[in-house]
Scaffold this active site. Structure first.
Site, PDB file in Angstrom:
ATOM      1  N   THR A 243       0.851  -1.192   0.000  1.00  0.00           N
ATOM      2  CA  THR A 243       0.000   0.000   0.000  1.00  0.00           C
ATOM      3  C   THR A 243       0.887   1.242   0.000  1.00  0.00           C
ATOM      4  O   THR A 243       1.890   1.303   0.708  1.00  0.00           O
ATOM      5  CB  THR A 243      -0.949   0.018   1.218  1.00  0.00           C
ATOM      6  OG1 THR A 243      -1.817  -1.102   1.103  1.00  0.00           O
ATOM      7  CG2 THR A 243      -1.804   1.275   1.258  1.00  0.00           C
TER       8      THR A 243
ATOM      9  N   PHE B 243       1.245   5.132   0.764  1.00  0.00           N
ATOM     10  CA  PHE B 243       0.672   6.177   1.616  1.00  0.00           C
ATOM     11  C   PHE B 243       1.243   7.522   1.173  1.00  0.00           C
ATOM     12  O   PHE B 243       2.394   7.583   0.732  1.00  0.00           O
ATOM     13  CB  PHE B 243       1.065   5.950   3.084  1.00  0.00           C
ATOM     14  CG  PHE B 243       0.367   4.772   3.708  1.00  0.00           C
ATOM     15  CD1 PHE B 243      -0.762   4.940   4.489  1.00  0.00           C
ATOM     16  CD2 PHE B 243       0.836   3.479   3.511  1.00  0.00           C
ATOM     17  CE1 PHE B 243      -1.414   3.858   5.061  1.00  0.00           C
ATOM     18  CE2 PHE B 243       0.193   2.383   4.081  1.00  0.00           C
ATOM     19  CZ  PHE B 243      -0.935   2.580   4.856  1.00  0.00           C
TER      20      PHE B 243
END
Ligand code: PEP
Ligand code: MN
Length: 632
Positions: A529, A531
């Site tokens: 992921t 960010f």
């Protein structure tokens, strides 16, 4: 032994216990956990250990079985972090120490320091006192060398790691050094160990040439028993029958030592191999094995180095190694942060200026992936504040209630987190940094729970999707949706039901003191992921290499193509292109574009002008530094 105090211990009971223990002439270490308080009692106690369990206020007595006590995980279950100024050894960010074997002269040392610093090293090594096998070899520059090292620190901001070979150097070490290295040859020099224990500066304790792991940990125990807990262990190769390499790097020591002790562990691939071309492969392996950092010898003219030239990397090789580590680190749950020292310096300024609140916001609860992203971006103890949802977080950053926020923007399997893209469009904020986190999911249960008794599992619906294969093999489990992964662990904890489990990160399990029933249950291990860090103001100065844009184009043939042509003509690499519906205009779209360039760099002014010309709406979401600088 370890005394676990009962939760209901009264003030009087505690005072009486302290008095009794003090009369034993033992060393006492109190550790306050989330759930319980324990007292480590180290030394020879006079009474039978069962006696201590009868003292009012003591819930349990656990003997420490290992000969080393203070360094043992039995006494201190959590990892220790050793701080050297802003650098945290043992945290989520790798600590890379680099520099020459010995300090030779001022110009050369400063030159090497500048180059390792620009490649991401955060501490500088260099010996001023060299313990050499031959009395005729270079012995180091002594105090003159220390003065050069102090100049390196002043100019580059890197803390200094240097070896101390005799207790009578204590004053000089106190004056000039940030981390005291105890060399392999001195690992069992007990007077020196006691001395560095008393000096109280962080210590880098190398493993002895033929020391067992237990002897090495006993050496660390000497330092801790003098009251200095800031010890970093360094595996640097041991002597075996193999003669091809200078030593044999015992990489097994990394996971072994990590299990036995709470102290951080780093690896020295230079002395371990003695051969330049073996250093980078073993350095990469060390990080993959879970080391908290490395100490690497780098020299700009190794052929003429006064010591250890054959094992010293050229600066270019070091740069390449760091690029590799940047890629490897997230796979093992860590980061190589090229802006480590700049971030710390900027945060200090923010803190002392107090123009805005110094807090950093994330959405969710401690132990969530967003929480982990904050720790990995800002370091070990960022002043964090959690928000219930992304809308509130964006609002808080825009209002100046917090200085920055960290939000997920894209997952490598499930794609963009559209809510945050929409919030980026709506709010007047900038992206000032980015970070990639590997997402590993684990089945978490109560301590003592077993997999075959589980009936209900909590997590975010997307996580159930990401763990589909594993969950399919347990078709009878009832899957219950939670707001996010970490709050599913909180719910599990509060319910106190051993037939329930949650899916979340290892950190969430640790934070809520739960158990891992099964690790790594995500179907695809390549689950990352991305960010972004959002702020009202600029964060880090210096060059940027990535920009994020949003724009819309007119509804006519070729209008998107014309914008992309601008990038193509300038050889600008496009790393993301995605469309999102414009809420008020059905079937019209905003384009989200990431490019590998600084869109506001004066040399790209014409790119910016032409883009504005060719678009109907144009917004720069941010320009920031991502990873290493490009190689020339
Ligand atoms: C050094 O770091 O230069 C050194 C002499 O290391 P070791 O004590 O591991 O041989
Ligand atoms: Mn050396």
């Amino acid at each position: 032994m370890i005394l676990v105090l009962s939760k209901s211990i009264t003030r009087e009971e505690r005072d009486r216990l302290d008095e009794e223990l003090r009369s034993e002439n033992c060393m006492l270490r109190e550790i306050q956990g989330v759930e319980e308080t324990i007292i480590g009692v180290v030394g020879k106690v006079k009474k039978d250990i069962r006696y201590y369990e009868t003292i009012p206020g003591v819930a349990k007595v656990i003997p420490i079985t290992k000969p080393y006590k203070l360094v043992s995980r039995e006494l201190h279950p959590q990892d220790s972090v050793v701080y050297v100024g802003d650098v945290a050894i043992g945290g989520d960010r790798l600590v890379i120490i680099a520099g020459p074997c010995g300090v030779e002269d001022r110009i050369r040392t400063l030159d090497i320091a500048r180059s390792v610093r620009s490649c991401g090293a955060v501490l500088f090594r260099g010996g001023a006192f060299k313990p050499r096998t031959s009395p005729y070899s270079f012995q180091g520059l002594g105090e003159e060398g220390l003065k050069i090292l102090a100049e390196v620190r002043k100019e580059t901001g890197m803390g200094i790691v240097t070896e101390m070979v005799s207790p009578n150097q204590a004053d000089l070490i106190m004056k000039y050094v940030d981390v005291v290295q105890v060399g392999a040859r001195n690992m069992q020099n007990f007077e020196l160990l006691k001395c560095v224990g008393r000096i109280g500066k962080p210590v880098l304790l190398k493993r002895g040439l033929s020391a067992t792991i237990e002897e090495w940990l006993m050496a660390a125990e000497y330092i801790l028993s003098e009251g200095n807990e800031q010890v970093v262990l360094c595996e640097r190769g041991i002597r075996t029958f193999e003669t091809y390499t200078r030593n044999t790097l015992d990489l097994t020591a990394v996971p072994v030592v990590k299990k036995l002790t709470h102290l951080p562990v780093i690896v020295d691939p230079s002395h371990a191999t003695g051969l330049r071309d073996k250093v980078s492969p073993m350095a990469r392996a060390a990080i993959a094995a879970g080391a908290d950092g490395l100490i690497v010898e780098v020299h700009n003219d190794p052929a003429n180095a006064a010591s250890d030239g054959p094992q010293s990397l050229y600066p270019e090789q070091f740069e390449q190694l760091m690029r590799d580590l940047y890629v490897i680190a997230p796979v093992v749950g860590k980061q190589l942060d090229y802006a480590y020292l700049e971030k710390a310096a900027t945060l200090h300024k923010l803190d002392s200026g107090r123009q805005v609140s110094e807090k950093i916001a994330y959405a969710g609860v401690p132990g969530s992936f967003s929480h982990k992203a904050c720790v990995q971006f800002f370091g070990n103890d960022p002043p964090l504040i959690s928000y219930k949802n992304f809308t509130d977080l964006f609002q808080a950053v825009e209002n100046g209630g917090v200085s920055m926020g960290v939000v997920p923007i894209e997952n490598s399997l499930t794609g963009s987190i559209h809510e945050n893209y929409d919030l980026l469009l709506k709010h007047d904020l900038k992206i000032v940094g980015e970070l990639t986190l590997r997402v590993v999911h684990n089945l978490i249960g109560h301590k003592g729970a077993s997999l075959d008794r589980i009936q209900r599992v909590y997590s975010h619906p997307q996580v159930f999707e990401q763990c589909k294969r594993f969950l399919e093999s347990h078709p009878r489990w009832d899957l219950v949706a939670s707001k996010d992964t970490a709050s599913s662990v909180l719910r599990l904890k509060e319910n106190k039901d051993f037939s329930e489990a949650a899916i979340a990160s290892k950190e969430a399990a640790e934070f809520f003191q739960m158990s891992l029933l099964k690790e790594g249950i995500e179907t695809n291990p390549r689950n990352f992921t991305r960010f972004v860090v959002i702020s009202k103001n600029d964060f880090l100065k210096g060059p940027k290499n990535k920009s994020s844009l949003i724009y819309s184009v007119s509804d006519k043939p070729g209008s998107l193509y014309e914008t992309l042509q601008i990038f193509a003509e300038k050889q600008i690499n496009l790393v993301k292109l995605e469309s999102r519906p414009i809420h008020s205009k059905p079937w019209e779209y905003m384009f989200y574009v990431d490019v590998e360039m600084d869109i506001e760099d004066p040399c790209c002014r014409d790119v910016l002008e032409r883009l504005k010309e060719k678009t109907e709406f144009f917004k720069i979401l941010g320009n920031y530094q991502k990873g290493p600088k490009p190689v020339d």
